[in-house]
Design a protein around this motif. Structure first.
Motif, mmCIF file in Angstrom:
data_model
loop_
_atom_site.group_PDB
_atom_site.id
_atom_site.type_symbol
_atom_site.label_atom_id
_atom_site.label_comp_id
_atom_site.label_asym_id
_atom_site.label_seq_id
_atom_site.Cartn_x
_atom_site.Cartn_y
_atom_site.Cartn_z
ATOM 1 N N GLN A 65 0.833 -1.201 0.000
ATOM 2 C CA GLN A 65 0.000 0.000 0.000
ATOM 3 C C GLN A 65 0.874 1.260 0.000
ATOM 4 O OE1 GLN A 65 -3.338 -0.690 -0.144
ATOM 5 N NE2 GLN A 65 -2.807 -2.865 -0.005
ATOM 6 N N LEU A 66 0.230 2.395 -0.084
ATOM 7 C CA LEU A 66 0.926 3.678 -0.119
ATOM 8 C C LEU A 66 1.793 3.864 1.125
ATOM 9 C CD1 LEU A 66 1.194 6.395 -1.672
ATOM 10 C CD2 LEU A 66 -0.636 7.258 -0.182
ATOM 11 N N ASN A 67 3.081 4.172 0.904
ATOM 12 C CA ASN A 67 4.022 4.384 2.003
ATOM 13 C C ASN A 67 3.930 5.853 2.439
ATOM 14 O OD1 ASN A 67 6.244 4.651 3.722
ATOM 15 N ND2 ASN A 67 7.502 3.244 2.535
ATOM 16 N N THR A 68 2.966 6.128 3.295
ATOM 17 C CA THR A 68 2.688 7.509 3.698
ATOM 18 C C THR A 68 3.828 8.102 4.521
ATOM 19 O OG1 THR A 68 1.444 6.665 5.601
ATOM 20 C CG2 THR A 68 0.192 7.208 3.622
ATOM 21 N N ARG A 69 4.502 7.262 5.322
ATOM 22 C CA ARG A 69 5.601 7.771 6.138
ATOM 23 C C ARG A 69 6.745 8.266 5.259
ATOM 24 N NH1 ARG A 69 6.996 10.850 10.058
ATOM 25 N NH2 ARG A 69 9.106 10.454 10.826
ATOM 26 N N PHE A 70 7.040 7.545 4.196
ATOM 27 C CA PHE A 70 8.081 7.942 3.257
ATOM 28 C C PHE A 70 7.737 9.302 2.634
ATOM 29 C CE2 PHE A 70 10.821 6.136 -0.489
ATOM 30 C CZ PHE A 70 11.795 7.084 -0.205
ATOM 31 N N ILE A 71 6.495 9.431 2.191
ATOM 32 C CA ILE A 71 6.039 10.684 1.601
ATOM 33 C C ILE A 71 6.187 11.828 2.596
ATOM 34 C CG2 ILE A 71 4.009 11.948 0.781
ATOM 35 C CD1 ILE A 71 5.005 10.110 -1.327
ATOM 36 N N GLN A 72 5.804 11.590 3.836
ATOM 37 C CA GLN A 72 5.896 12.626 4.865
ATOM 38 C C GLN A 72 7.342 13.072 5.075
ATOM 39 O OE1 GLN A 72 3.993 11.644 8.602
ATOM 40 N NE2 GLN A 72 4.993 13.317 9.683
ATOM 41 N N ASN A 73 8.259 12.112 5.111
ATOM 42 C CA ASN A 73 9.675 12.455 5.275
ATOM 43 C C ASN A 73 10.169 13.353 4.147
ATOM 44 O OD1 ASN A 73 9.890 10.951 7.626
ATOM 45 N ND2 ASN A 73 10.701 9.136 6.586
ATOM 46 N N LEU A 74 9.728 13.073 2.949
ATOM 47 C CA LEU A 74 10.141 13.877 1.802
ATOM 48 C C LEU A 74 9.548 15.279 1.884
ATOM 49 C CD1 LEU A 74 9.712 11.218 -1.041
ATOM 50 C CD2 LEU A 74 11.806 11.832 0.163
ATOM 51 N N GLU A 75 8.305 15.363 2.313
ATOM 52 C CA GLU A 75 7.658 16.665 2.431
ATOM 53 C C GLU A 75 8.348 17.546 3.467
ATOM 54 O OE1 GLU A 75 3.057 15.820 1.071
ATOM 55 O OE2 GLU A 75 3.519 15.882 3.215
ATOM 56 N N GLU A 76 8.937 16.920 4.477
ATOM 57 C CA GLU A 76 9.603 17.669 5.539
ATOM 58 C C GLU A 76 11.011 18.127 5.144
ATOM 59 O OE1 GLU A 76 9.391 14.980 8.805
ATOM 60 O OE2 GLU A 76 7.267 15.371 9.203
ATOM 61 N N SER A 77 11.475 17.703 3.967
ATOM 62 C CA SER A 77 12.792 18.113 3.473
ATOM 63 C C SER A 77 12.651 19.319 2.559
ATOM 64 C CB SER A 77 13.449 16.955 2.711
ATOM 65 O OG SER A 77 13.610 15.828 3.548
ATOM 66 N N ASP A 78 13.740 20.050 2.391
ATOM 67 C CA ASP A 78 13.739 21.205 1.498
ATOM 68 C C ASP A 78 14.217 20.843 0.097
ATOM 69 O OD1 ASP A 78 12.992 23.347 3.447
ATOM 70 O OD2 ASP A 78 14.839 22.678 4.406
ATOM 71 N N ILE A 79 15.203 19.964 0.033
ATOM 72 C CA ILE A 79 15.736 19.487 -1.242
ATOM 73 C C ILE A 79 15.844 17.967 -1.165
ATOM 74 C CG2 ILE A 79 17.717 19.464 -2.809
ATOM 75 C CD1 ILE A 79 18.386 22.289 -1.874
ATOM 76 N N VAL A 80 15.362 17.275 -2.198
ATOM 77 C CA VAL A 80 15.443 15.819 -2.266
ATOM 78 C C VAL A 80 16.178 15.446 -3.551
ATOM 79 C CG1 VAL A 80 14.180 13.638 -2.337
ATOM 80 C CG2 VAL A 80 13.277 15.561 -0.998
ATOM 81 N N LEU A 81 17.388 14.915 -3.405
ATOM 82 C CA LEU A 81 18.183 14.473 -4.547
ATOM 83 C C LEU A 81 17.838 13.026 -4.862
ATOM 84 C CD1 LEU A 81 21.636 15.909 -3.411
ATOM 85 C CD2 LEU A 81 19.960 16.995 -4.935
ATOM 86 N N VAL A 82 17.463 12.744 -6.096
ATOM 87 C CA VAL A 82 17.011 11.408 -6.489
ATOM 88 C C VAL A 82 17.967 10.821 -7.523
ATOM 89 C CG1 VAL A 82 15.108 10.037 -7.430
ATOM 90 C CG2 VAL A 82 14.612 12.106 -6.090
#
Length: 265
Positions: A181-198
Motif C-alpha cells: 500500500q501507499l508508504n505515507t511515512r516515506f512521503i511525509q519524510n520527503l515533504e519535511e525536506s527542502d531538497i530531495v536528490l534522487v
C-alpha cells in the motif's frame, strides 16, 4: 539551513554489476559518480533513503510464475498482455493463481501501467545480487562513520503477486498486504525536506515510477519542486530508453530540476 535528503533507488549488484542478473548498462559508472558526489557534499546531507528491490524466486514478473500449453516458462523480457492470459497463450503455473493473474494484467492495462514484463530473476532475498553495489556501500560507510549517521532502508518487491517498481506503492496493491500500500511515512519524510536528490536504477522503471508516485501523492503539488534528479547517476534498462524520456518530460511538466552530480545543490 536547508534540510537536504538523498533518495537512492535500487543501487544493487544485480542492476549495477556487469555480471548482475539484470544489469543496467552504465550503472556501475553511475555509482562511481554518486560516491564522488556524496563524498563531496556529505556535510550537507541530513538523511539518505536507500530503496532495495527484494524478490522471491516465485514472483509474478519472473518466468516460473507463468507457463504455456507445453509447460514452458516465458523467456526474460516476454510481455504478457490481457489477451495472452484470456486466450491461454500464458497461464499461471499454479492454477489457483489464475484469477489473480488475469485480474492483475487487466488492472495494469486499466491504470495505464506497464504491460507485464517478465524479468530475469533478480535481487533475490538473501542473494549477493540483492546487496548494495560495493561502490555505493563504501561511500555510505564513509558518510555513516564521519557523522555517526545511518540511512533509512526501504524494501519493496517481496510480495510475489505484484510488481513494485515504485518505492511508494506497488503497481497493483495487494489488499491483504500493507507493504504494497501507499508508504505515507516515506512521503511525509520527503515533504519535511527542502531538497530531495534522487538517483539510482533504473531511470526507465523504478526511478520513474517512484518519482511519479511521489509527486502524485504529495499533499501540495508545489512540493514537486523539492525534487532534483541527478541525471548522470541513473540509466535506463536497455531497450526502454523511451520510458526514460517520459521521465524527463514529467520533470519538465512539474518543475522538477534535472541536475548533474558535480553540482547537485
Amino acid at each position: 539551513m536547508k534540510k537536504i535528503r538523498i533518495v537512492n533507488i535500487d543501487s544493487q549488484v544485480d542492476f549495477c554489476d556487469p555480471k548482475g542478473n539484470l544489469y543496467v548498462t552504465g550503472a556501475e559508472k553511475d555509482c562511481e559518480r554518486f560516491a564522488a558526489m556524496l563524498d563531496k557534499i556529505s556535510d550537507k546531507i541530513d538523511d539518505i533513503d536507500l530503496t532495495m528491490d527484494s524478490h522471491n524466486w516465485a514472483h509474478i514478473a519472473h518466468p516460473m510464475f507463468w507457463k504455456n500449453s507445453k509447460g514452458e516458462h516465458p523467456k526474460p523480457f516476454t510481455l504478457i498482455s490481457v489477451d495472452d492470459v484470456k486466450n491461454g497463450v500464458w497461464t499461471t503455473t499454479k492454477p489457483s493463481l489464475y484469477k489473480w493473474g488475469l485480474e492483475y494484467v487487466r488492472t495494469l492495462e486499466k491504470n495505464s501501467r506497464y504491460v507485464l514484463c517478465i524479468w530475469p530473476p533478480h535481487c533475490i532475498i538473501g542473494s549477493f545480487g540483492q546487496c548494495l553495489f560495493p561502490t555505493v556501500q563504501d561511500s555510505l560507510k564513509r558518510w555513516c562513520e564521519k557523522y555517526f549517521a545511518y540511512p533509512n532502508f526501504v524494501t519493496k518487491g517481496s510480495n510475489i503477486l505484484t510488481e513494485h517498481y515504485s518505492a511508494i506503492i506497488a503497481d497493483v496493491p495487494d489488499p491483504n498486504d500493507f507493504t504494497t500500500q501507499l508508504n505515507t511515512r516515506f512521503i511525509q519524510n520527503l515533504e519535511e525536506s527542502d531538497i530531495v536528490l534522487v538517483c539510482g536504477q533504473a531511470s526507465s522503471h523504478c526511478v520513474k515510477n517512484t518519482v511519479v508516485d511521489i509527486v502524485n501523492n504529495f499533499s501540495d503539488p508545489a512540493y514537486a519542486k523539492k525534487l532534483r534528479l541527478i541525471k548522470d547517476c541513473m540509466s535506463p534498462v536497455p531497450g526502454f530508453e523511451n520510458l526514460q524520456d517520459e521521465l524527463w518530460t514529467f520533470c519538465k511538466q512539474h518543475g522538477i530540476e534535472v541536475v548533474d552530480s558535480r553540482s547537485p545543490i
